[in-house]
Design a protein around this motif. Structure first.
Motif, PDB file in Angstrom:
ATOM      1  N   GLN A  79       0.841  -1.198   0.000  1.00  0.00           N
ATOM      2  CA  GLN A  79       0.000   0.000   0.000  1.00  0.00           C
ATOM      3  C   GLN A  79       0.881   1.255   0.000  1.00  0.00           C
ATOM      4  OE1 GLN A  79      -2.878   0.038   3.177  1.00  0.00           O
ATOM      5  NE2 GLN A  79      -3.302   2.200   2.909  1.00  0.00           N
ATOM      6  N   HIS A  80       2.018   1.172   0.696  1.00  0.00           N
ATOM      7  CA  HIS A  80       2.965   2.280   0.746  1.00  0.00           C
ATOM      8  C   HIS A  80       4.294   1.821   0.156  1.00  0.00           C
ATOM      9  CE1 HIS A  80       0.202   4.612   3.135  1.00  0.00           C
ATOM     10  NE2 HIS A  80       0.088   3.594   3.971  1.00  0.00           N
ATOM     11  N   SER A  81       4.794   2.597  -0.783  1.00  0.00           N
ATOM     12  CA  SER A  81       6.034   2.261  -1.473  1.00  0.00           C
ATOM     13  C   SER A  81       7.198   3.019  -0.837  1.00  0.00           C
ATOM     14  CB  SER A  81       5.900   2.650  -2.947  1.00  0.00           C
ATOM     15  OG  SER A  81       7.053   2.315  -3.648  1.00  0.00           O
ATOM     16  N   VAL A  82       8.130   2.273  -0.249  1.00  0.00           N
ATOM     17  CA  VAL A  82       9.310   2.843   0.404  1.00  0.00           C
ATOM     18  C   VAL A  82      10.510   2.638  -0.514  1.00  0.00           C
ATOM     19  CG1 VAL A  82      10.828   2.734   2.419  1.00  0.00           C
ATOM     20  CG2 VAL A  82       8.376   2.267   2.691  1.00  0.00           C
ATOM     21  N   ASN A  83      11.238   3.726  -0.782  1.00  0.00           N
ATOM     22  CA  ASN A  83      12.437   3.657  -1.609  1.00  0.00           C
ATOM     23  C   ASN A  83      13.604   4.273  -0.854  1.00  0.00           C
ATOM     24  OD1 ASN A  83      11.568   2.603  -4.288  1.00  0.00           O
ATOM     25  ND2 ASN A  83      10.161   4.326  -4.133  1.00  0.00           N
ATOM     26  N   VAL A  84      14.725   3.604  -0.888  1.00  0.00           N
ATOM     27  CA  VAL A  84      15.948   4.121  -0.281  1.00  0.00           C
ATOM     28  C   VAL A  84      16.860   4.585  -1.402  1.00  0.00           C
ATOM     29  CG1 VAL A  84      17.969   3.586   1.126  1.00  0.00           C
ATOM     30  CG2 VAL A  84      15.766   2.557   1.682  1.00  0.00           C
ATOM     31  N   CYS A  85      17.301   5.839  -1.298  1.00  0.00           N
ATOM     32  CA  CYS A  85      18.210   6.386  -2.307  1.00  0.00           C
ATOM     33  C   CYS A  85      19.603   5.802  -2.104  1.00  0.00           C
ATOM     34  CB  CYS A  85      18.255   7.907  -2.198  1.00  0.00           C
ATOM     35  SG  CYS A  85      19.351   8.648  -3.435  1.00  0.00           S
ATOM     36  N   MET A  86      20.160   5.269  -3.180  1.00  0.00           N
ATOM     37  CA  MET A  86      21.509   4.723  -3.147  1.00  0.00           C
ATOM     38  C   MET A  86      22.453   5.531  -4.028  1.00  0.00           C
ATOM     39  SD  MET A  86      21.884   2.255  -1.137  1.00  0.00           S
ATOM     40  CE  MET A  86      20.982   1.096  -0.154  1.00  0.00           C
ATOM     41  N   GLY A  87      22.074   6.773  -4.327  1.00  0.00           N
ATOM     42  CA  GLY A  87      22.957   7.656  -5.085  1.00  0.00           C
ATOM     43  C   GLY A  87      24.233   7.917  -4.293  1.00  0.00           C
ATOM     44  N   LEU A 118       1.325  -3.878   3.552  1.00  0.00           N
ATOM     45  CA  LEU A 118       1.313  -2.454   3.864  1.00  0.00           C
ATOM     46  C   LEU A 118       2.498  -1.719   3.225  1.00  0.00           C
ATOM     47  CD1 LEU A 118      -0.259  -0.278   5.378  1.00  0.00           C
ATOM     48  CD2 LEU A 118       1.157  -0.751   7.382  1.00  0.00           C
ATOM     49  N   PHE A 119       3.682  -2.339   3.228  1.00  0.00           N
ATOM     50  CA  PHE A 119       4.873  -1.685   2.692  1.00  0.00           C
ATOM     51  C   PHE A 119       5.578  -2.565   1.671  1.00  0.00           C
ATOM     52  CE2 PHE A 119       4.576   0.083   7.038  1.00  0.00           C
ATOM     53  CZ  PHE A 119       4.629   1.439   6.763  1.00  0.00           C
ATOM     54  N   SER A 120       6.115  -1.921   0.643  1.00  0.00           N
ATOM     55  CA  SER A 120       7.077  -2.573  -0.233  1.00  0.00           C
ATOM     56  C   SER A 120       8.350  -1.744  -0.161  1.00  0.00           C
ATOM     57  CB  SER A 120       6.561  -2.665  -1.671  1.00  0.00           C
ATOM     58  OG  SER A 120       6.172  -1.411  -2.169  1.00  0.00           O
ATOM     59  N   LEU A 121       9.478  -2.397  -0.299  1.00  0.00           N
ATOM     60  CA  LEU A 121      10.766  -1.729  -0.143  1.00  0.00           C
ATOM     61  C   LEU A 121      11.630  -1.947  -1.374  1.00  0.00           C
ATOM     62  CD1 LEU A 121      12.906  -0.228   1.566  1.00  0.00           C
ATOM     63  CD2 LEU A 121      13.515  -2.456   2.559  1.00  0.00           C
ATOM     64  N   ASP A 122      12.142  -0.843  -1.922  1.00  0.00           N
ATOM     65  CA  ASP A 122      13.044  -0.900  -3.061  1.00  0.00           C
ATOM     66  C   ASP A 122      14.146   0.126  -2.877  1.00  0.00           C
ATOM     67  OD1 ASP A 122      11.900  -2.863  -5.039  1.00  0.00           O
ATOM     68  OD2 ASP A 122      10.153  -1.573  -4.770  1.00  0.00           O
ATOM     69  N   SER A 123      15.174   0.013  -3.688  1.00  0.00           N
ATOM     70  CA  SER A 123      16.222   1.029  -3.698  1.00  0.00           C
ATOM     71  C   SER A 123      16.205   1.702  -5.065  1.00  0.00           C
ATOM     72  CB  SER A 123      17.586   0.409  -3.401  1.00  0.00           C
ATOM     73  OG  SER A 123      17.930  -0.523  -4.396  1.00  0.00           O
ATOM     74  N   VAL A 124      16.635   2.959  -5.086  1.00  0.00           N
ATOM     75  CA  VAL A 124      16.685   3.722  -6.332  1.00  0.00           C
ATOM     76  C   VAL A 124      18.062   4.360  -6.442  1.00  0.00           C
ATOM     77  CG1 VAL A 124      14.200   4.144  -6.461  1.00  0.00           C
ATOM     78  CG2 VAL A 124      15.637   5.742  -5.200  1.00  0.00           C
ATOM     79  N   ARG A 125      18.438   4.739  -7.639  1.00  0.00           N
ATOM     80  CA  ARG A 125      19.774   5.291  -7.864  1.00  0.00           C
ATOM     81  C   ARG A 125      19.935   6.679  -7.255  1.00  0.00           C
ATOM     82  NH1 ARG A 125      23.344   3.065  -7.217  1.00  0.00           N
ATOM     83  NH2 ARG A 125      24.621   4.726  -8.056  1.00  0.00           N
ATOM     84  N   CYS A 126      19.063   7.602  -7.560  1.00  0.00           N
ATOM     85  CA  CYS A 126      19.186   8.958  -7.021  1.00  0.00           C
ATOM     86  C   CYS A 126      17.832   9.638  -7.123  1.00  0.00           C
ATOM     87  CB  CYS A 126      20.227   9.757  -7.794  1.00  0.00           C
ATOM     88  SG  CYS A 126      20.441  11.433  -7.155  1.00  0.00           S
ATOM     89  N   ILE A 127      17.449  10.332  -6.071  1.00  0.00           N
ATOM     90  CA  ILE A 127      16.178  11.059  -6.121  1.00  0.00           C
ATOM     91  C   ILE A 127      16.388  12.567  -6.159  1.00  0.00           C
ATOM     92  CG2 ILE A 127      14.882   9.211  -5.020  1.00  0.00           C
ATOM     93  CD1 ILE A 127      14.867  11.059  -2.500  1.00  0.00           C
ATOM     94  N   GLY A 128      17.643  12.999  -6.141  1.00  0.00           N
ATOM     95  CA  GLY A 128      17.940  14.412  -6.289  1.00  0.00           C
ATOM     96  C   GLY A 128      17.788  15.234  -5.018  1.00  0.00           C
ATOM     97  N   ALA A 129      17.884  14.599  -3.871  1.00  0.00           N
ATOM     98  CA  ALA A 129      17.803  15.311  -2.596  1.00  0.00           C
ATOM     99  C   ALA A 129      19.109  15.119  -1.831  1.00  0.00           C
ATOM    100  CB  ALA A 129      16.604  14.812  -1.801  1.00  0.00           C
ATOM    101  N   VAL A 138       8.638   7.722   0.926  1.00  0.00           N
ATOM    102  CA  VAL A 138       7.472   6.878   1.152  1.00  0.00           C
ATOM    103  C   VAL A 138       6.358   7.499   0.319  1.00  0.00           C
ATOM    104  CG1 VAL A 138       5.883   5.855   2.816  1.00  0.00           C
ATOM    105  CG2 VAL A 138       8.233   6.368   3.512  1.00  0.00           C
ATOM    106  N   ASP A 139       5.869   6.729  -0.641  1.00  0.00           N
ATOM    107  CA  ASP A 139       4.838   7.204  -1.569  1.00  0.00           C
ATOM    108  C   ASP A 139       5.262   8.514  -2.230  1.00  0.00           C
ATOM    109  OD1 ASP A 139       3.395   5.002  -0.736  1.00  0.00           O
ATOM    110  OD2 ASP A 139       2.165   6.144   0.664  1.00  0.00           O
ATOM    111  N   GLY A 140       6.551   8.635  -2.514  1.00  0.00           N
ATOM    112  CA  GLY A 140       7.069   9.810  -3.192  1.00  0.00           C
ATOM    113  C   GLY A 140       7.439  10.968  -2.284  1.00  0.00           C
TER     114      GLY A 140
END
Length: 163
Positions: A79-87, A118-129, A138-140
């Protein structure tokens, strides 16, 4: 007697109606995929094949677009998408530690969904923060400078249902 279930439209019918409403169908593949993912929550093989048949294009083309863009997913998400920045900035400032702590608190590994969906967990390359590193979304919504277990718990708790 009217059954309430008859009021719920079949998602494949909704998808077909949406595609039929577009003047340029094949040219709007990405738009169609966004709509389909909103309807189904993700884009399993069956949905991709359905779109390919409806647009009269090879299913490999649909799969190529789905697998290329990180926004699309072929597996169910929570339901909630959690992404960890790995940039680079986040990684240098402890993204791996952040990711490990989130995995521990959610009792899942990156790429998985919690048992309660309730949660899914992924990593992303860079979110620019980068100035807020290490960062998770979490959900953007960006949550930065997360360095302690308690800070991470507080963020996740904001997305848990209250009893």
């Amino acid at each position: 007697m009217c059954n309430n279930n008859t009021l719920i439209k079949d998602p494949y019918k909704q998808l077909d109606d949406y595609i039929d409403s577009l003047p340029y169908k094949k040219e709007n593949l990405i738009l169609i995929l966004h709509y389909a993912q909103k309807l189904f929550g993700y884009l399993p093989d069956k949905v991709q094949w359905h779109i390919a048949q409806k647009l009269d294009i090879p299913s490999a083309k649909v799969y190529g677009v789905v697998s290329f863009y990180s926004f699309f997913t072929m597996k169910p998400r929570g339901q909630h998408s959690v992404n960890v920045c790995m940039g680079t900035a986040c990684f240098v400032r402890g993204a791996e530690k952040l990711q490990n702590e989130i995995e521990k608190q959610l009792s899942i590994k990156t790429g998985q969904v919690t048992s309660d969906q309730l949660f899914s967990l992924d990593s992303v390359r860079c979110i620019g923060a980068c100035g807020l590193a290490p960062v998770m979304t979490v959900d953007g919504k960006v949550h930065g400078r997360l360095n302690t277990s308690e800070e991470i718990k507080q963020v996740l708790d904001n997305y848990r249902p209250t009893n």
